[in-house]
Design a protein around this motif. Structure first.
Motif, mmCIF file in Angstrom:
data_model
loop_
_atom_site.group_PDB
_atom_site.id
_atom_site.type_symbol
_atom_site.label_atom_id
_atom_site.label_comp_id
_atom_site.label_asym_id
_atom_site.label_seq_id
_atom_site.Cartn_x
_atom_site.Cartn_y
_atom_site.Cartn_z
ATOM 1 N N SER A 391 12.910 -31.701 33.359
ATOM 2 C CA SER A 391 13.423 -30.997 32.181
ATOM 3 C C SER A 391 14.826 -31.513 31.847
ATOM 4 C CB SER A 391 13.460 -29.493 32.439
ATOM 5 O OG SER A 391 14.246 -29.203 33.578
ATOM 6 N N PRO A 392 15.216 -31.484 30.550
ATOM 7 C CA PRO A 392 16.501 -32.069 30.121
ATOM 8 C C PRO A 392 17.719 -31.551 30.886
ATOM 9 C CG PRO A 392 15.162 -31.506 28.218
ATOM 10 C CD PRO A 392 14.441 -30.964 29.406
ATOM 11 N N ASP A 393 17.706 -30.277 31.302
ATOM 12 C CA ASP A 393 18.865 -29.711 32.012
ATOM 13 C C ASP A 393 19.043 -30.286 33.414
ATOM 14 O OD1 ASP A 393 16.402 -28.200 32.419
ATOM 15 O OD2 ASP A 393 17.601 -26.953 33.764
ATOM 16 N N LYS A 394 18.015 -30.993 33.923
ATOM 17 C CA LYS A 394 18.106 -31.586 35.263
ATOM 18 C C LYS A 394 18.359 -33.093 35.228
ATOM 19 C CE LYS A 394 15.156 -28.154 37.483
ATOM 20 N NZ LYS A 394 13.900 -27.921 38.224
ATOM 21 N N ILE A 395 18.501 -33.643 34.006
ATOM 22 C CA ILE A 395 18.680 -35.097 33.861
ATOM 23 C C ILE A 395 20.134 -35.432 33.543
ATOM 24 C CG2 ILE A 395 18.035 -37.138 32.516
ATOM 25 C CD1 ILE A 395 15.332 -35.832 31.996
ATOM 26 N N ASN A 396 20.698 -36.344 34.339
ATOM 27 C CA ASN A 396 22.051 -36.841 34.059
ATOM 28 C C ASN A 396 21.966 -38.054 33.119
ATOM 29 O OD1 ASN A 396 24.793 -37.306 34.136
ATOM 30 N ND2 ASN A 396 24.726 -38.422 36.082
ATOM 31 N N LYS A 397 21.086 -39.011 33.467
ATOM 32 C CA LYS A 397 20.870 -40.170 32.590
ATOM 33 C C LYS A 397 19.490 -40.771 32.832
ATOM 34 C CE LYS A 397 22.969 -43.783 35.498
ATOM 35 N NZ LYS A 397 23.887 -44.920 35.554
ATOM 36 N N VAL A 398 18.985 -41.463 31.799
ATOM 37 C CA VAL A 398 17.692 -42.152 31.873
ATOM 38 C C VAL A 398 17.932 -43.635 31.619
ATOM 39 C CG1 VAL A 398 15.364 -42.341 30.924
ATOM 40 C CG2 VAL A 398 16.506 -40.112 30.972
ATOM 41 N N GLU A 399 17.319 -44.501 32.461
ATOM 42 C CA GLU A 399 17.457 -45.953 32.282
ATOM 43 C C GLU A 399 16.080 -46.573 32.071
ATOM 44 O OE1 GLU A 399 20.941 -47.574 35.005
ATOM 45 O OE2 GLU A 399 19.727 -46.110 36.086
ATOM 46 N N GLU A 400 16.009 -47.550 31.142
ATOM 47 C CA GLU A 400 14.754 -48.236 30.847
ATOM 48 C C GLU A 400 14.876 -49.723 31.194
ATOM 49 O OE1 GLU A 400 13.762 -48.341 26.706
ATOM 50 O OE2 GLU A 400 15.769 -48.958 26.098
ATOM 51 N N PRO A 401 13.748 -50.392 31.493
ATOM 52 C CA PRO A 401 13.794 -51.828 31.810
ATOM 53 C C PRO A 401 14.071 -52.674 30.567
ATOM 54 C CG PRO A 401 11.533 -51.020 31.855
ATOM 55 C CD PRO A 401 12.404 -49.825 31.641
ATOM 56 N N ILE A 402 15.012 -53.599 30.703
ATOM 57 C CA ILE A 402 15.363 -54.534 29.628
ATOM 58 C C ILE A 402 14.908 -55.931 30.033
ATOM 59 C CG2 ILE A 402 17.260 -55.506 28.250
ATOM 60 C CD1 ILE A 402 16.862 -52.550 27.743
ATOM 61 N N MET A 403 14.331 -56.654 29.075
ATOM 62 C CA MET A 403 13.815 -57.993 29.354
ATOM 63 C C MET A 403 14.670 -59.060 28.673
ATOM 64 S SD MET A 403 11.401 -56.707 31.052
ATOM 65 C CE MET A 403 10.344 -58.062 31.567
ATOM 66 N N ASN A 404 14.815 -60.173 29.352
ATOM 67 C CA ASN A 404 15.461 -61.361 28.780
ATOM 68 C C ASN A 404 14.364 -62.150 28.069
ATOM 69 O OD1 ASN A 404 17.618 -62.952 28.280
ATOM 70 N ND2 ASN A 404 17.897 -63.681 30.360
ATOM 71 N N VAL A 405 14.448 -62.268 26.747
ATOM 72 C CA VAL A 405 13.337 -62.819 25.963
ATOM 73 C C VAL A 405 13.741 -64.118 25.271
ATOM 74 C CG1 VAL A 405 11.780 -62.382 24.022
ATOM 75 C CG2 VAL A 405 12.361 -60.534 25.590
ATOM 76 N N ASP A 406 12.870 -65.131 25.381
ATOM 77 C CA ASP A 406 13.039 -66.395 24.654
ATOM 78 C C ASP A 406 11.860 -66.551 23.701
ATOM 79 O OD1 ASP A 406 15.216 -66.951 26.358
ATOM 80 O OD2 ASP A 406 13.856 -67.831 27.838
ATOM 81 N N ILE A 407 12.156 -66.752 22.417
ATOM 82 C CA ILE A 407 11.104 -66.946 21.417
ATOM 83 C C ILE A 407 11.228 -68.345 20.825
ATOM 84 C CG2 ILE A 407 10.122 -66.123 19.238
ATOM 85 C CD1 ILE A 407 11.340 -63.367 19.884
ATOM 86 N N PHE A 408 10.176 -69.146 20.983
ATOM 87 C CA PHE A 408 10.133 -70.517 20.446
ATOM 88 C C PHE A 408 9.360 -70.482 19.136
ATOM 89 C CE2 PHE A 408 11.305 -71.113 24.694
ATOM 90 C CZ PHE A 408 11.732 -72.419 24.897
ATOM 91 N N SER A 409 9.937 -71.091 18.086
ATOM 92 C CA SER A 409 9.258 -71.059 16.789
ATOM 93 C C SER A 409 9.747 -72.178 15.887
ATOM 94 C CB SER A 409 9.525 -69.710 16.109
ATOM 95 O OG SER A 409 9.061 -69.716 14.780
ATOM 96 N N PRO A 410 8.895 -72.652 14.950
ATOM 97 C CA PRO A 410 9.389 -73.522 13.874
ATOM 98 C C PRO A 410 10.443 -72.756 13.071
ATOM 99 C CG PRO A 410 6.989 -73.565 13.974
ATOM 100 C CD PRO A 410 7.429 -72.481 14.897
ATOM 101 N N LYS A 411 11.476 -73.456 12.624
ATOM 102 C CA LYS A 411 12.635 -72.767 12.039
ATOM 103 C C LYS A 411 12.329 -72.039 10.730
ATOM 104 C CE LYS A 411 14.606 -76.889 9.763
ATOM 105 N NZ LYS A 411 15.783 -77.786 9.728
ATOM 106 N N GLU A 412 11.234 -72.407 10.028
ATOM 107 C CA GLU A 412 10.943 -71.723 8.753
ATOM 108 C C GLU A 412 10.545 -70.258 8.938
ATOM 109 O OE1 GLU A 412 7.371 -74.653 9.299
ATOM 110 O OE2 GLU A 412 9.512 -74.589 9.765
ATOM 111 N N TYR A 413 10.195 -69.865 10.173
ATOM 112 C CA TYR A 413 9.802 -68.465 10.414
ATOM 113 C C TYR A 413 10.946 -67.644 11.025
ATOM 114 C CZ TYR A 413 5.277 -70.731 9.868
ATOM 115 O OH TYR A 413 4.222 -71.478 9.395
ATOM 116 N N LEU A 414 12.123 -68.221 11.061
ATOM 117 C CA LEU A 414 13.275 -67.605 11.727
ATOM 118 C C LEU A 414 13.586 -66.207 11.180
ATOM 119 C CD1 LEU A 414 15.156 -68.665 13.946
ATOM 120 C CD2 LEU A 414 16.754 -69.365 12.188
ATOM 121 N N GLY A 415 13.643 -66.072 9.860
ATOM 122 C CA GLY A 415 14.023 -64.803 9.240
ATOM 123 C C GLY A 415 13.082 -63.671 9.579
#
Length: 596
Positions: A391-415
């Motif tokens: 329950s919220p009254d028993k939580i000090n903080k919540v942490e979630e997993p973060i990923m280091n992501v690399d995306i390879f693409s032709p530059k025309e799809y960058l936007g």
């Protein structure tokens, strides 16, 4: 250290590449050219043992094979290409001295190409850059060669050009392996062998695939696994051709298998060190217990199939130490299992194998991730489902997993790609240009954002050209809440979810609308609500079924009809006020919510 002339004739190597760049096809040509497999026994993707591997064109389980090339003994390990199995790849790389970096001449350098190259460089391997599929009409050999040179720092003449399909240039590649890859260092020290994979044999127990680093192992030796402290006697040793072939022993520098007789895959994990039971030696570096990153519930569409589901998961677990499971009971879906996976591909493979090998028709809940919860009393717990969130009254903080992501693409799809990642809470780091056409975007993205539809949307935006690689970075503080769904003022536990605080209303409204469209009407007005804690943030009502109470009236004063309708109205109001009647949520309604 003792090194014999025979030992100098050994070469241990593996093939690393992005998915669908032709690893398995090239391995077929190796086996064919070295006469390891006869033409009668030859078939496509021979080292891919499962039907699902052949159909999807991906390698899921690594496979070793020993070949003879002139006077040399070549030990090949065909590794998986997908990011979900990167730990398995890293242990395979630790078992060899050289790696073929395989790149598709028509597609160029992709995400897993770079990721697996970095893993190989960390192990200090000799890299042989190879351009595959040069026979294709759309192969751009000069451009792809330039990409490889920029990536590895090699010269254009060092890049070998082959066709795994036609066999062109494969003999020169085999000779390059002999010339460029160094022979393994051999010695007579006490036994140390690296377990780089293992599988379960119904009759003989665990079969460990090993690389002997020090000493020698033979049938009858009493051995132990360093991390699990399990002791056993060697029932058989040998090597793969790629079929299992028994031998007298495996010596320092050789790759093969050991039949241990152990009955649980947990006792013989990837990365562990095998040694003699009465010796104390230093464990080989790099061992870690693989922990699941993605969690989902598996349920049968037919409730009476639960025993078969349990049997199927138990059997798959024997061959897959990374699969975790525990029983789970859902109000809507009945009995099933909460399972942990390395990633979404791992989940898909397990689901498909249960369907094919055990004939099960499954319902899979929305994949979730593991959250770290620091409670107000200072204790830290890890949760895998909304039901475990305090329950919220028993939580000090919540942490979630973060990923280091690399995306390879032709530059025309960058936007389009940058817009997609921004919507998924990605934090932009930088952009890297491999050449004038290909860019690499570097981001930090929450793992929850990568689940469900991120990969599909990425492929859609980039016309199928973009590729993705990710690895776990760390846990970071986030603001999430448990979103409860109430039907007839009763909480439906199986529809609860953990969502970002600022997205709770939007998601809650979607679920409420979905249930309104799919739930069957009742004899009373049905309240459908989404709440965070005690606060209702979205609500709607499903009107009641009405019986025609005036059907028996024939003529007479209108007040008689009015009286019956008012009586019915009061009854409906009373049922609504008391929440009379339990509502069974059909599987169809539950599935509609999952799709949202």
């Amino acid at each position: 250290m003792l090194v014999s002339v025979m030992d100098q004739k050994i070469r241990n190597f593996c093939i690393i590449a992005h998915i669908d760049h032709g690893k398995s096809t090239l391995a077929d040509r190796f086996l064919e050219l070295t006469n390891t497999i006869s033409k009668r026994e030859m078939k496509e993707q021979l080292l891919d043992q499962m039907d699902i591997e052949r159909e999807r064109g991906i390698t899921i389980k690594l496979q070793p094979a020993r070949m003879k090339w002139h006077d040399y003994e070549l030990n090949l390990i065909d590794t998986p290409g997908h990011v979900d199995f990167s730990y398995e790849v890293s242990r395979s790389l630790a078992a060899v001295e050289g790696a073929i970096l395989l790149v598709d001449a028509s597609q160029g350098v992709q995400a897993q190409t770079v990721a697996n190259l970095y893993l190989a460089l960390e192990q200090g391997l000799e890299i042989i850059p190879v351009l595959n599929k040069i026979d294709l009409p759309n192969a751009d050999v000069p451009r792809t060669t330039d990409e490889i040179c920029k990536l590895t720092g090699c010269k254009p003449e060092d890049v070998l050009k082959v066709s795994g399909k036609t066999g062109q240039g494969v003999d020169l590649l085999l000779q390059a392996i002999v010339d460029r890859v160094s022979a393994p260092k051999t010695n007579t020290n006490p036994l140390r062998a690296l377990v780089f994979d293992s599988n379960y044999d119904e009759y003989r127990g665990i079969v460990a695939q090993i690389r002997v680093m020090d000493g020698e192992i033979k049938q009858g030796d009493k051995i132990k696994l360093t991390s699990t402290k399990k002791e056993t006697e060697v029932l058989e040793v040998g090597y793969y051709t790629p079929k299992m072939k028994k031998s007298a022993s495996l010596k320092s520098g050789e790759i093969g298998y050991v039949v241990t007789g152990l009955k649980s895959i947990e006792d013989c994990r990837v990365g562990d060190t095998v040694t003699l039971f009465d010796t104390n030696v230093e464990m080989l570096k790099g061992y870690k217990e693989v922990k699941p990153m993605v969690f989902a519930g598996l349920f049968c569409k037919e409730g009476n199939e639960y025993p078969r589901l349990r049997e199927g998961i138990e059997k798959l677990k024997l061959n897959d130490a990374a699969l975790m499971y525990e029983p789970e009971n859902s109000q809507a879906l009945g009995f099933g299992f909460r399972c942990g996976f390395l990633g979404l591909l791992h989940l898909e493979v397990i689901q498909e194998r249960l369907k094919r090998e055990f004939g099960l028709d499954l319902v899979v809940t929305v994949p979730s991730v593991a959250y770290k919860i620091t409670k107000t009393d200072g204790t830290v717990i890890t949760i895998h489902s909304p039901q475990e969130l305090p329950s919220p009254d028993k939580i000090n903080k919540v942490e979630e997993p973060i990923m280091n992501v690399d995306i390879f693409s032709p530059k025309e799809y960058l936007g389009g790609i940058m817009q997609l990642v921004a919507q998924k809470r990605g934090i932009y780091l930088n952009t890297e240009y491999l050449d004038d056409k290909i860019v690499v975007l570097h981001y930090h993205i929450p793992l929850t954002a990568l689940l469900v539809d991120f990969y599909d949307k990425l492929k859609s935006i980039s016309a199928g050209y973009a590729s993705l690689n990710y690895e776990f970075l760390n846990y970071q503080t986030t603001e999430v809440v448990k979103l409860d769904i109430l039907v007839a003022e009763e909480i439906v536990e199986s529809l609860a979810s953990i969502v970002y605080k600022d997205e709770a209303f939007t998601i809650g409204k979607k679920i409420v609308n979905s249930l309104k469209e799919t739930l069957p009407r009742q004899q009373f007005v049905l309240k459908i609500q989404a709440s965070v804690g005690s606060k209702v943030i979205a609500a709607d009502r499903l009107s009641a079924l009405r019986k025609d109470v005036t059907a028996k009236l024939y003529g007479g004063d209108y007040t008689r009809k009015r009286k019956l309708l008012e009586k019915q109205k009061k009854g409906k109001k009373k049922m609504l006020a008391h929440g009379t009647g339990k509502v069974d949520i059909p599987t169809e309604a539950f599935l509609a919510v999952l799709k949202k």
